[in-house]
Design a protein around this motif. Structure first.
Motif, PDB file in Angstrom:
ATOM      1  N   LYS A 135      46.498  59.405  34.027  1.00 42.86           N
ATOM      2  CA  LYS A 135      47.672  59.957  34.714  1.00 42.86           C
ATOM      3  C   LYS A 135      47.317  60.383  36.140  1.00 42.86           C
ATOM      4  O   LYS A 135      48.041  60.064  37.088  1.00 42.86           O
ATOM      5  N   GLU A 136      46.219  61.089  36.302  1.00 39.25           N
ATOM      6  CA  GLU A 136      45.795  61.543  37.630  1.00 39.25           C
ATOM      7  C   GLU A 136      45.498  60.355  38.550  1.00 39.25           C
ATOM      8  O   GLU A 136      45.858  60.366  39.725  1.00 39.25           O
ATOM      9  N   THR A 137      44.851  59.343  37.991  1.00 42.06           N
ATOM     10  CA  THR A 137      44.537  58.152  38.775  1.00 42.06           C
ATOM     11  C   THR A 137      45.813  57.442  39.203  1.00 42.06           C
ATOM     12  O   THR A 137      45.946  57.013  40.356  1.00 42.06           O
ATOM     13  N   ALA A 138      46.761  57.313  38.277  1.00 42.66           N
ATOM     14  CA  ALA A 138      48.038  56.668  38.587  1.00 42.66           C
ATOM     15  C   ALA A 138      48.768  57.411  39.695  1.00 42.66           C
ATOM     16  O   ALA A 138      49.318  56.792  40.617  1.00 42.66           O
ATOM     17  N   GLU A 139      48.768  58.728  39.627  1.00 44.03           N
ATOM     18  CA  GLU A 139      49.421  59.519  40.674  1.00 44.03           C
ATOM     19  C   GLU A 139      48.731  59.323  42.021  1.00 44.03           C
ATOM     20  O   GLU A 139      49.389  59.151  43.046  1.00 44.03           O
ATOM     21  N   ALA A 140      47.411  59.345  42.014  1.00 43.01           N
ATOM     22  CA  ALA A 140      46.664  59.191  43.263  1.00 43.01           C
ATOM     23  C   ALA A 140      46.865  57.809  43.877  1.00 43.01           C
ATOM     24  O   ALA A 140      46.957  57.682  45.102  1.00 43.01           O
ATOM     25  N   LEU A 141      46.943  56.795  43.041  1.00 38.70           N
ATOM     26  CA  LEU A 141      47.093  55.422  43.534  1.00 38.70           C
ATOM     27  C   LEU A 141      48.552  54.993  43.646  1.00 38.70           C
ATOM     28  O   LEU A 141      48.830  53.872  44.058  1.00 38.70           O
ATOM     29  N   GLN A 142      49.447  55.878  43.239  1.00 38.92           N
ATOM     30  CA  GLN A 142      50.885  55.624  43.282  1.00 38.92           C
ATOM     31  C   GLN A 142      51.248  54.336  42.551  1.00 38.92           C
ATOM     32  O   GLN A 142      51.874  53.421  43.106  1.00 38.92           O
ATOM     33  N   CYS A 143      50.798  54.263  41.297  1.00 40.40           N
ATOM     34  CA  CYS A 143      51.136  53.131  40.438  1.00 40.40           C
ATOM     35  C   CYS A 143      51.335  53.649  39.011  1.00 40.40           C
ATOM     36  O   CYS A 143      51.161  54.833  38.751  1.00 40.40           O
ATOM     37  N   GLU A 145      50.716  54.207  34.911  1.00 40.14           N
ATOM     38  CA  GLU A 145      49.542  54.449  34.073  1.00 40.14           C
ATOM     39  C   GLU A 145      49.087  53.153  33.411  1.00 40.14           C
ATOM     40  O   GLU A 145      47.893  52.919  33.250  1.00 40.14           O
ATOM     41  N   GLY A 146      50.044  52.312  33.040  1.00 38.97           N
ATOM     42  CA  GLY A 146      49.693  51.022  32.448  1.00 38.97           C
ATOM     43  C   GLY A 146      48.878  50.164  33.397  1.00 38.97           C
ATOM     44  O   GLY A 146      47.910  49.510  32.987  1.00 38.97           O
ATOM     45  N   LYS A 147      49.265  50.160  34.665  1.00 42.25           N
ATOM     46  CA  LYS A 147      48.519  49.391  35.666  1.00 42.25           C
ATOM     47  C   LYS A 147      47.096  49.933  35.804  1.00 42.25           C
ATOM     48  O   LYS A 147      46.143  49.156  35.915  1.00 42.25           O
ATOM     49  N   VAL A 148      46.954  51.245  35.764  1.00 42.76           N
ATOM     50  CA  VAL A 148      45.619  51.845  35.860  1.00 42.76           C
ATOM     51  C   VAL A 148      44.765  51.395  34.679  1.00 42.76           C
ATOM     52  O   VAL A 148      43.613  50.997  34.855  1.00 42.76           O
ATOM     53  N   ARG A 149      45.318  51.442  33.482  1.00 40.73           N
ATOM     54  CA  ARG A 149      44.566  51.030  32.294  1.00 40.73           C
ATOM     55  C   ARG A 149      44.126  49.565  32.392  1.00 40.73           C
ATOM     56  O   ARG A 149      42.964  49.235  32.132  1.00 40.73           O
ATOM     57  N   VAL A 150      45.055  48.706  32.733  1.00 42.88           N
ATOM     58  CA  VAL A 150      44.758  47.268  32.822  1.00 42.88           C
ATOM     59  C   VAL A 150      43.741  46.997  33.930  1.00 42.88           C
ATOM     60  O   VAL A 150      42.755  46.284  33.731  1.00 42.88           O
ATOM     61  N   ASP A 151      43.958  47.583  35.093  1.00 41.44           N
ATOM     62  CA  ASP A 151      43.056  47.327  36.219  1.00 41.44           C
ATOM     63  C   ASP A 151      41.667  47.917  35.985  1.00 41.44           C
ATOM     64  O   ASP A 151      40.668  47.334  36.408  1.00 41.44           O
ATOM     65  N   PHE A 152      41.600  49.047  35.319  1.00 38.02           N
ATOM     66  CA  PHE A 152      40.306  49.639  34.994  1.00 38.02           C
ATOM     67  C   PHE A 152      39.538  48.694  34.068  1.00 38.02           C
ATOM     68  O   PHE A 152      38.357  48.400  34.289  1.00 38.02           O
ATOM     69  N   HIS A 153      40.215  48.192  33.058  1.00 35.50           N
ATOM     70  CA  HIS A 153      39.592  47.243  32.127  1.00 35.50           C
ATOM     71  C   HIS A 153      39.117  45.993  32.872  1.00 35.50           C
ATOM     72  O   HIS A 153      37.991  45.525  32.668  1.00 35.50           O
ATOM     73  N   ARG A 154      39.955  45.457  33.716  1.00 34.41           N
ATOM     74  CA  ARG A 154      39.592  44.252  34.477  1.00 34.41           C
ATOM     75  C   ARG A 154      38.427  44.516  35.425  1.00 34.41           C
ATOM     76  O   ARG A 154      37.546  43.669  35.593  1.00 34.41           O
ATOM     77  N   ALA A 155      38.437  45.674  36.053  1.00 33.19           N
ATOM     78  CA  ALA A 155      37.345  46.017  36.965  1.00 33.19           C
ATOM     79  C   ALA A 155      36.029  46.155  36.215  1.00 33.19           C
ATOM     80  O   ALA A 155      34.982  45.686  36.693  1.00 33.19           O
ATOM     81  N   ILE A 156      36.065  46.756  35.051  1.00 34.82           N
ATOM     82  CA  ILE A 156      34.854  46.876  34.228  1.00 34.82           C
ATOM     83  C   ILE A 156      34.348  45.488  33.852  1.00 34.82           C
ATOM     84  O   ILE A 156      33.143  45.209  33.904  1.00 34.82           O
ATOM     85  N   GLN A 157      35.261  44.597  33.492  1.00 35.28           N
ATOM     86  CA  GLN A 157      34.864  43.230  33.147  1.00 35.28           C
ATOM     87  C   GLN A 157      34.200  42.547  34.343  1.00 35.28           C
ATOM     88  O   GLN A 157      33.212  41.815  34.178  1.00 35.28           O
ATOM     89  N   GLU A 158      34.721  42.777  35.533  1.00 33.74           N
ATOM     90  CA  GLU A 158      34.108  42.206  36.744  1.00 33.74           C
ATOM     91  C   GLU A 158      32.716  42.788  36.970  1.00 33.74           C
ATOM     92  O   GLU A 158      31.785  42.059  37.322  1.00 33.74           O
ATOM     93  N   LEU A 159      32.563  44.095  36.790  1.00 36.38           N
ATOM     94  CA  LEU A 159      31.251  44.722  36.969  1.00 36.38           C
ATOM     95  C   LEU A 159      30.244  44.186  35.955  1.00 36.38           C
ATOM     96  O   LEU A 159      29.062  44.028  36.269  1.00 36.38           O
ATOM     97  N   LYS A 160      30.706  43.927  34.745  1.00 33.47           N
ATOM     98  CA  LYS A 160      29.806  43.407  33.713  1.00 33.47           C
ATOM     99  C   LYS A 160      29.260  42.031  34.085  1.00 33.47           C
ATOM    100  O   LYS A 160      28.190  41.647  33.637  1.00 33.47           O
ATOM    101  N   LYS A 161      29.988  41.299  34.902  1.00 31.07           N
ATOM    102  CA  LYS A 161      29.553  39.967  35.322  1.00 31.07           C
ATOM    103  C   LYS A 161      28.509  40.037  36.437  1.00 31.07           C
ATOM    104  O   LYS A 161      27.813  39.055  36.684  1.00 31.07           O
TER     105      LYS A 161
END
Length: 173
Positions: A135-143, A145-161
């Motif tokens: 919730k805090e991240t979504a507010e800070a990024l003005q998007c 909460e679902g987008k934060v969850r999805v993008d966080f997951h995708r970003a982690i997947q990118e870091l794992k690569k």
């Protein structure tokens, strides 16, 4: 039906051992189990008004404990990945060695973060490093909460690569 209201102190006295044992079995670490137990009852206290059936209070609290433990493990993995440590250096070695190892880990992390899209980088920094809630991240990024969850997951997947972080990911999974 005239039921008396539930109080968090009564719930704690009645169920703290169950929650603690669940957390201990889940993490195999006493300190983590204590932290998870505390966090579980804080969440229960905040959400006691959402309990629909007081007869199912034990399963409700254990459900909170389960989600709390899963979140805790995720945070620990991220913390270990992102924390600059010199765990391979013994106490007898000098501080210069510790600083060099820490700087090397920091450089690897920085290079991996710079490869991410700016939005993914922001989400990782806020959620993974600064440990903000969704919730805090979504507010800070003005998007959303679902987008934060999805993008966080995708970003982690990118870091794992990323080759510079691959070994560290594999050691924590």
């Amino acid at each position: 039906m005239n039921e008396k209201p539930l109080h968090i102190s009564e719930l704690f006295n009645q169920f703290h051992r169950d929650v603690y044992h669940f957390a201990l079995y889940f993490t195999n670490n006493k300190q983590d189990a204590e932290d998870i137990t505390q966090e579980t009852f804080l969440k229960a206290m905040k959400n006691l008004h959402q309990l629909k059936d007081p007869q199912k209070v034990k399963t409700w609290i254990l459900s909170i404990a389960r989600f709390t433990a899963v979140d805790w493990i995720r945070k620990q993995k991220l913390r270990r990945l992102f924390t600059i440590t010199a765990s391979t250096v013994t106490h007898e070695e000098d501080m210069n060695s510790r600083r060099v190892i820490g700087e090397e880990n920091w450089k690897d992390l920085q290079q991996a973060l710079l490869k991410l899209k700016p939005h993914y980088r922001s989400v990782i920094i806020m959620r993974g490093l600064n440990e903000l809630s969704v919730k805090e991240t979504a507010e800070a990024l003005q998007c959303s909460e679902g987008k934060v969850r999805v993008d966080f997951h995708r970003a982690i997947q990118e870091l794992k690569k990323d080759d510079s972080l691959k070994e560290r990911w594999e050691s924590y999974e």
